[in-house]
Design an enzyme around this catalytic site. Structure first.
Site: not given
Ligand code: PDD
Length: 288
Positions: A34, A53, A98, A148, A180
């Site tokens: 996603y 990404r 399935r 992601k 993170e």
């Molecule tokens: N999440 N690290 C994780 C684990 C994340 O889920 C996200 C973003 C980020 C930051 O990525 P970016 O700057 O590209 O949004 C770092 C989104 C916003 C979410 O899951 O809702």
């Protein structure tokens, strides 16, 4: 509020009419990826970086899907009023009819996108951005956090842990190294230098993280990508988190302990201002 329009497999339909099979692998196995992409006044923010990404995530899962995303997402945002929204885009490997872990490489992926309203964090102004509290907890995730992917159970659990401790976000630590946040990247400032965990398969390459680095370099602010410890975090002058819908947010407390002076730090203010200017240039039609 009127019902939102969503995109599902080539069609724009009211949300209540969008249906996915119970045999969809996204539902059964979390076999899906996603993106969350902010749009301000109908214009995608760092869209190209999000799509890059997305291609990385799709190729890591070997989901073969080439698509011209911009037209689809622009149209979805337009049909939802064209304002300040975040677009959620999910692609699953598809419906096998399935439940079987083995997949056929010729399956048709399921593509879903919807919008939800967000506040324009850049229009808000620094005074109206509240600092947050975080906790630090064990990183329970797998070792491909650069993808992601939708298997977000560890992220959900740590966020809930943060909520129960009266905090807004959980930072995670693995083998003594900070990774993170549950849905954000981490930054800290010590003696005028910005530090952030280096990219690896243990963290997501955040699009906002990348912009912080770009803007810091352009402005000549020293920065270092490094392995960071809990002690360094507590001793930092400033701590920030970054994500698409929150830009950079100052962290005032970690595990109940005050960071720096306990307010929004001077480098955070500078970075917020750099983000705001970048956003303004984008909104005035400049190619960035
Ligand atoms: N999440 N690290 C994780 C684990 C994340 O889920 C996200 C973003 C980020 C930051 O990525 P970016 O700057 O590209 O949004 C770092 C989104 C916003 C979410 O899951 O809702």
């Amino acid at each position: 509020m009127a019902e939102g329009i969503v995109y599902l497999n080539g069609e724009f339909v009211p949300a209540s009419e969008a249906k996915v099979s119970v045999f969809d692998r996204g539902f059964l196995f979390g076999d899906s990826v996603y993106e969350v992409i902010p749009f301000y006044r109908g214009v995608g923010f760092r869209l190209e970086q999000h799509l890059k990404r997305l291609r990385h995530s799709l190729s890591a899962l070997r989901i073969p899907l080439e698509k011209e995303w911009q037209g689809v997402l622009d149209e979805l945002v337009r049909r939802n009023g064209g304002g300040n929204v975040s677009v959620y885009l999910q692609i699953t490997r598809g419906n096998a009819g399935r439940r079987t872990p083995v997949y056929d490489e010729h399956m048709t992926p399921t593509v879903f996108a919807c919008c939800s309203p967000i506040r324009d964090i850049y229009a808000a102004g620094a005074d109206n951005i509240a600092g947050i509290r975080v906790i630090v907890t064990t990183d329970l995730r797998w070792h491909r956090c650069d993808i992601k992917a939708n298997g977000l159970l560890p992220n959900i659990l740590v966020l809930q842990q943060a909520r129960e401790a009266g905090a807004d976000e959980a930072l995670m630590i693995r083998d003594g190294v900070l990774t993170e946040g549950g849905s954000s990247n981490l930054f800290m400032v010590s003696n005028g230098v910005i530090y952030t965990p280096r990219l690896s398969s243990e963290i997501l390459g955040g699009t906002t993280r990348e912009l912080v680095l770009e803007l810091a370099r352009e402005a000549g602010i020293p920065l270092q990508e490094a392995d960071l410890s809990y002690e360094q975090l507590l001793g930092a002058d400033e701590v920030w988190i970054s994500s698409s819908t929150r830009a950079v947010l100052p962290v005032l407390e970690v595990d109940g302990q005050q960071i720096g002076e306990g307010g929004k730090g001077p480098l955070w203010l500078r970075m917020y201002e750099l983000f705001r200017q970048f956003h303004q240039r984008l909104m005035s039609g400049e190619e960035l």
